[in-house]
Design a protein around this motif. Structure first.
Motif, PDB file in Angstrom:
ATOM      1  N   ALA A  48      -6.831   2.953   1.460  1.00 39.49           N
ATOM      2  CA  ALA A  48      -5.690   3.101   2.070  1.00 39.49           C
ATOM      3  C   ALA A  48      -4.485   5.308   1.807  1.00 39.49           C
ATOM      4  CB  ALA A  48      -4.433   2.562   0.624  1.00 39.49           C
ATOM      5  N   ASP A  49      -5.782   5.262   0.560  1.00 36.38           N
ATOM      6  CA  ASP A  49      -4.802   6.951   0.722  1.00 36.38           C
ATOM      7  C   ASP A  49      -4.912   7.693   2.336  1.00 36.38           C
ATOM      8  OD1 ASP A  49      -4.538   6.726  -1.781  1.00 36.38           O
ATOM      9  OD2 ASP A  49      -5.941   7.269  -2.387  1.00 36.38           O
ATOM     10  N   ARG A 223      -2.428  -2.750  -1.788  1.00 32.42           N
ATOM     11  CA  ARG A 223      -1.448  -1.198  -1.494  1.00 32.42           C
ATOM     12  C   ARG A 223      -0.736  -0.809  -0.230  1.00 32.42           C
ATOM     13  NH1 ARG A 223      -5.500   3.455  -3.108  1.00 32.42           N
ATOM     14  NH2 ARG A 223      -5.233   2.821  -4.836  1.00 32.42           N
ATOM     15  N   LEU A 224      -1.449  -1.080   0.589  1.00 33.93           N
ATOM     16  CA  LEU A 224      -1.025  -1.565   1.979  1.00 33.93           C
ATOM     17  C   LEU A 224       0.284  -2.400   1.918  1.00 33.93           C
ATOM     18  CD1 LEU A 224      -4.176  -0.799   4.674  1.00 33.93           C
ATOM     19  CD2 LEU A 224      -1.505   0.925   3.377  1.00 33.93           C
ATOM     20  N   ARG A 226       2.304  -3.574  -0.761  1.00 35.92           N
ATOM     21  CA  ARG A 226       3.319  -2.313  -1.838  1.00 35.92           C
ATOM     22  C   ARG A 226       4.085  -1.415  -0.970  1.00 35.92           C
ATOM     23  NH1 ARG A 226      -0.950  -2.223  -5.326  1.00 35.92           N
ATOM     24  NH2 ARG A 226      -0.861   0.004  -5.135  1.00 35.92           N
ATOM     25  N   GLN A 227       3.483  -0.430  -0.137  1.00 36.94           N
ATOM     26  CA  GLN A 227       4.013   0.409   0.881  1.00 36.94           C
ATOM     27  C   GLN A 227       4.158   0.040   1.677  1.00 36.94           C
ATOM     28  OE1 GLN A 227      -0.098   2.467   1.528  1.00 36.94           O
ATOM     29  NE2 GLN A 227       0.185   3.613  -0.820  1.00 36.94           N
ATOM     30  N   ASN A 228       4.859  -1.075   2.487  1.00 42.47           N
ATOM     31  CA  ASN A 228       5.330  -1.456   3.427  1.00 42.47           C
ATOM     32  C   ASN A 228       4.350  -1.479   4.943  1.00 42.47           C
ATOM     33  OD1 ASN A 228       7.521  -3.066   1.948  1.00 42.47           O
ATOM     34  ND2 ASN A 228       8.344  -1.261   1.760  1.00 42.47           N
ATOM     35  N   LYS A 229       3.079  -1.810   4.508  1.00 43.31           N
ATOM     36  CA  LYS A 229       2.427  -1.461   6.106  1.00 43.31           C
ATOM     37  C   LYS A 229       1.422  -2.526   6.263  1.00 43.31           C
ATOM     38  CE  LYS A 229       1.879   3.856   4.787  1.00 43.31           C
ATOM     39  NZ  LYS A 229       0.601   5.030   4.051  1.00 43.31           N
TER      40      LYS A 229
END
Length: 249
Positions: A48-49, A223-224, A226-229
């Motif tokens: 995700a990074d 994670r994606l 949570r990041q709205n991706k």
């Protein structure tokens, strides 16, 4: 880090995931990976990074609308057969930019590109009986989202799913098929108290269960989200009406 057409290169993706060639040791039939490989990839999920921006991103809402509009055309027998020209085939031969990823059942009656009226390069499709989540499925969907830039995952189940029916029967299943059924049983356990439309309730319960498992078992996907991706939704295909209905979002 090298990038290909704006995205993380395949070899760098494998290095980030920590799977490399050893990932090929996964048992496809049972969706199992050896304990050593699981231990190697679990604590080092950093894809995700490294996500790169798609030059023409399709957000989750737009992607879902494209899918449902395509399904409506399929239902009405007004298919447009998009992105299937010779010119488009030549374009996607150079790079792929799927606007959505589908985790669907391997049932021969539920081909995603057809029921959603999409073309080559539009969808990143992973199919396995019972649309069950396992390590190889998760790895494929991490690639679709973190590397290729898809912002929508649809977990697609269907009416009268044979794998779900087997999970409801509580009977031994021979061979590696039993491994698939075991991954569905926790989802359908509570539905056995239902006296009406048991099979339909079980199919929907399994869709929701597998959609949740994607986030629970993948640091990258959660994670994606949570990041709205990324958005993960569940949908059910009706074999009789040919319509896709959203059952989880």
């Amino acid at each position: 880090m090298s990038r290909i057409n704006g995205f993380v290169g395949r070899r760098h993706f494998l290095k980030l995931a920590g799977v490399g060639s050893v990932g090929m040791m996964a048992t496809v039939a049972g969706c199992d990976i050896s304990a050593n490989v699981k231990q190697a990839i679990a604590p080092k999920t950093t894809l995700a990074d490294a996500i790169a921006a798609n030059r023409n991103p399709v957000n989750p809402e737009q992607a879902l609308k494209r899918l449902l509009d395509g399904n409506q055309r399929f239902v009405q027998q007004k298919r447009q057969y998009p992105d299937q020209s010779l010119e488009h085939i030549r374009q996607v031969a150079q790079a792929q930019y799927p606007f959505a990823a589908i985790l669907g059942c391997a049932d021969s009656r539920v081909p995603a590109e057809i029921i959603f009226d999409q073309g080559l390069g539009d969808l990143f499709v992973v199919r396995v009986a019972g649309n069950v989540v396992c390590d190889t499925v998760i790895g494929s969907l991490e690639y679709a989202t973190a590397v290729l830039g898809s912002q929508l995952i649809v977990v697609l189940g269907h009416k009268r799913c044979g794998a779900v029916t087997k999970a409801l029967q509580d009977k031994p299943v021979s061979g590696r098929m039993g491994l698939i059924v075991e991954r569905i049983k926790p989802a359908v356990e509570t539905t056995k108290l239902t006296t009406k439309n048991l099979q339909d309730h079980a199919v929907i319960a399994n869709i929701k269960y597998q959609a949740n498992k994607l986030q629970e078992n993948s640091t990258t996907l959660s994670r994606l989200v949570r990041q709205n991706k990324l958005k993960i939704v569940g949908a059910r295909y009706d074999l009789d009406t040919r319509k896709v209905s959203i059952v989880y979002s």
